[in-house]
Write a protein that holds these residues in place. Sequence first.
Motif, PDB file in Angstrom:
ATOM      1  N   ALA A   1       0.805  -1.225   0.000  1.00 23.73           N
ATOM      2  CA  ALA A   1       0.000   0.000   0.000  1.00 23.73           C
ATOM      3  C   ALA A   1       0.838   1.275   0.000  1.00 23.73           C
ATOM      4  O   ALA A   1       0.536   2.205  -0.748  1.00 23.73           O
ATOM      5  N   PRO A   2       1.921   1.381   0.786  1.00 25.45           N
ATOM      6  CA  PRO A   2       2.673   2.635   0.786  1.00 25.45           C
ATOM      7  C   PRO A   2       3.651   2.784  -0.387  1.00 25.45           C
ATOM      8  O   PRO A   2       4.269   3.829  -0.543  1.00 25.45           O
ATOM      9  N   SER A   3       3.796   1.769  -1.217  1.00 23.92           N
ATOM     10  CA  SER A   3       4.779   1.837  -2.300  1.00 23.92           C
ATOM     11  C   SER A   3       4.318   2.777  -3.413  1.00 23.92           C
ATOM     12  O   SER A   3       3.129   2.925  -3.680  1.00 23.92           O
ATOM     13  N   ALA A   4       5.287   3.402  -4.046  1.00 25.68           N
ATOM     14  CA  ALA A   4       4.988   4.343  -5.129  1.00 25.68           C
ATOM     15  C   ALA A   4       4.558   3.603  -6.396  1.00 25.68           C
ATOM     16  O   ALA A   4       3.692   4.076  -7.129  1.00 25.68           O
TER      17      ALA A   4
ATOM     18  N   HIS B   1       1.671  -5.856 -10.261  1.00 23.27           N
ATOM     19  CA  HIS B   1       0.821  -6.933  -9.757  1.00 23.27           C
ATOM     20  C   HIS B   1       1.060  -7.123  -8.262  1.00 23.27           C
ATOM     21  O   HIS B   1       0.737  -6.256  -7.489  1.00 23.27           O
ATOM     22  N   GLU B   2       1.696  -8.246  -7.876  1.00 27.85           N
ATOM     23  CA  GLU B   2       1.921  -8.535  -6.465  1.00 27.85           C
ATOM     24  C   GLU B   2       3.340  -8.190  -6.022  1.00 27.85           C
ATOM     25  O   GLU B   2       3.805  -8.652  -4.981  1.00 27.85           O
ATOM     26  N   TYR B   3       4.056  -7.377  -6.802  1.00 28.23           N
ATOM     27  CA  TYR B   3       5.448  -7.069  -6.502  1.00 28.23           C
ATOM     28  C   TYR B   3       5.672  -5.569  -6.427  1.00 28.23           C
ATOM     29  O   TYR B   3       5.016  -4.795  -7.119  1.00 28.23           O
ATOM     30  N   LEU B   4       6.635  -5.178  -5.615  1.00 29.47           N
ATOM     31  CA  LEU B   4       7.081  -3.801  -5.551  1.00 29.47           C
ATOM     32  C   LEU B   4       7.923  -3.532  -6.788  1.00 29.47           C
ATOM     33  O   LEU B   4       8.785  -4.333  -7.142  1.00 29.47           O
ATOM     34  N   SER B   5       7.706  -2.438  -7.459  1.00 28.63           N
ATOM     35  CA  SER B   5       8.449  -2.106  -8.670  1.00 28.63           C
ATOM     36  C   SER B   5       9.427  -0.981  -8.370  1.00 28.63           C
ATOM     37  O   SER B   5       9.049   0.068  -7.848  1.00 28.63           O
ATOM     38  N   VAL B   6      10.714  -1.216  -8.653  1.00 25.83           N
ATOM     39  CA  VAL B   6      11.759  -0.218  -8.418  1.00 25.83           C
ATOM     40  C   VAL B   6      12.563  -0.030  -9.699  1.00 25.83           C
ATOM     41  O   VAL B   6      12.581  -0.901 -10.559  1.00 25.83           O
ATOM     42  N   PRO B   7      13.249   1.115  -9.834  1.00 20.99           N
ATOM     43  CA  PRO B   7      14.068   1.315 -11.029  1.00 20.99           C
ATOM     44  C   PRO B   7      15.217   0.314 -11.068  1.00 20.99           C
ATOM     45  O   PRO B   7      15.760  -0.065 -10.029  1.00 20.99           O
ATOM     46  N   ARG B   8      15.587  -0.106 -12.264  1.00 15.28           N
ATOM     47  CA  ARG B   8      16.706  -1.021 -12.448  1.00 15.28           C
ATOM     48  C   ARG B   8      17.993  -0.314 -12.033  1.00 15.28           C
ATOM     49  O   ARG B   8      18.225   0.828 -12.401  1.00 15.28           O
ATOM     50  N   VAL B   9      18.835  -1.004 -11.259  1.00 20.77           N
ATOM     51  CA  VAL B   9      20.091  -0.425 -10.803  1.00 20.77           C
ATOM     52  C   VAL B   9      21.270  -1.130 -11.460  1.00 20.77           C
ATOM     53  O   VAL B   9      22.222  -0.499 -11.870  1.00 20.77           O
ATOM     54  N   LEU B  10      21.187  -2.436 -11.568  1.00 16.75           N
ATOM     55  CA  LEU B  10      22.275  -3.202 -12.140  1.00 16.75           C
ATOM     56  C   LEU B  10      22.020  -3.492 -13.604  1.00 16.75           C
ATOM     57  O   LEU B  10      20.879  -3.507 -14.063  1.00 16.75           O
ATOM     58  N   LYS B  11      23.106  -3.745 -14.334  1.00 14.10           N
ATOM     59  CA  LYS B  11      22.963  -4.088 -15.747  1.00 14.10           C
ATOM     60  C   LYS B  11      22.257  -5.429 -15.872  1.00 14.10           C
ATOM     61  O   LYS B  11      22.489  -6.347 -15.091  1.00 14.10           O
ATOM     62  N   GLY B  12      21.400  -5.542 -16.863  1.00 11.80           N
ATOM     63  CA  GLY B  12      20.691  -6.799 -17.119  1.00 11.80           C
ATOM     64  C   GLY B  12      21.558  -7.761 -17.882  1.00 11.80           C
ATOM     65  O   GLY B  12      22.703  -7.477 -18.242  1.00 11.80           O
ATOM     66  N   SER B  13      21.046  -8.927 -18.179  1.00  8.02           N
ATOM     67  CA  SER B  13      21.811  -9.955 -18.859  1.00  8.02           C
ATOM     68  C   SER B  13      22.202  -9.542 -20.275  1.00  8.02           C
ATOM     69  O   SER B  13      23.194  -9.992 -20.801  1.00  8.02           O
ATOM     70  N   ALA B  14      21.412  -8.674 -20.885  1.00  8.85           N
ATOM     71  CA  ALA B  14      21.731  -8.239 -22.255  1.00  8.85           C
ATOM     72  C   ALA B  14      22.700  -7.056 -22.247  1.00  8.85           C
ATOM     73  O   ALA B  14      23.076  -6.574 -23.294  1.00  8.85           O
TER      74      ALA B  14
END
Length: 107
Positions: free
Chosen positions: A83-86, A90-103
Amino acid sequence: MTAPVALTPDDLAHLAHLARLDIPPDALESYAGQLENVLVLFEGLRNVDTSAIEAVLASFPDLTLTPRPDTPVPSLSTDSALAPSARRDHEYLSVPRVLKGSAGEEG
């Protein structure tokens, strides 16, 4: 005393990017030097003789660390926890990506 690794403006720019700090390019050299000075001071702490210093917990002889019972209790519902998350996905907290992805894309 070992000397800390010298920080270059590029090193600081990389650290700033990872920490999501907006450091102006013309300030990177100055900030890198200042941070390097701080690291030198911390490195000096390695040479401080602390053998005669009593451990913090030993300073409180009446303190007894008693573990609490491991009793199961109901946890928060997903909706209550998020509830307090920006942002949520769905059922997960969404945050900006910080680390490089696999690609190899930048976060």
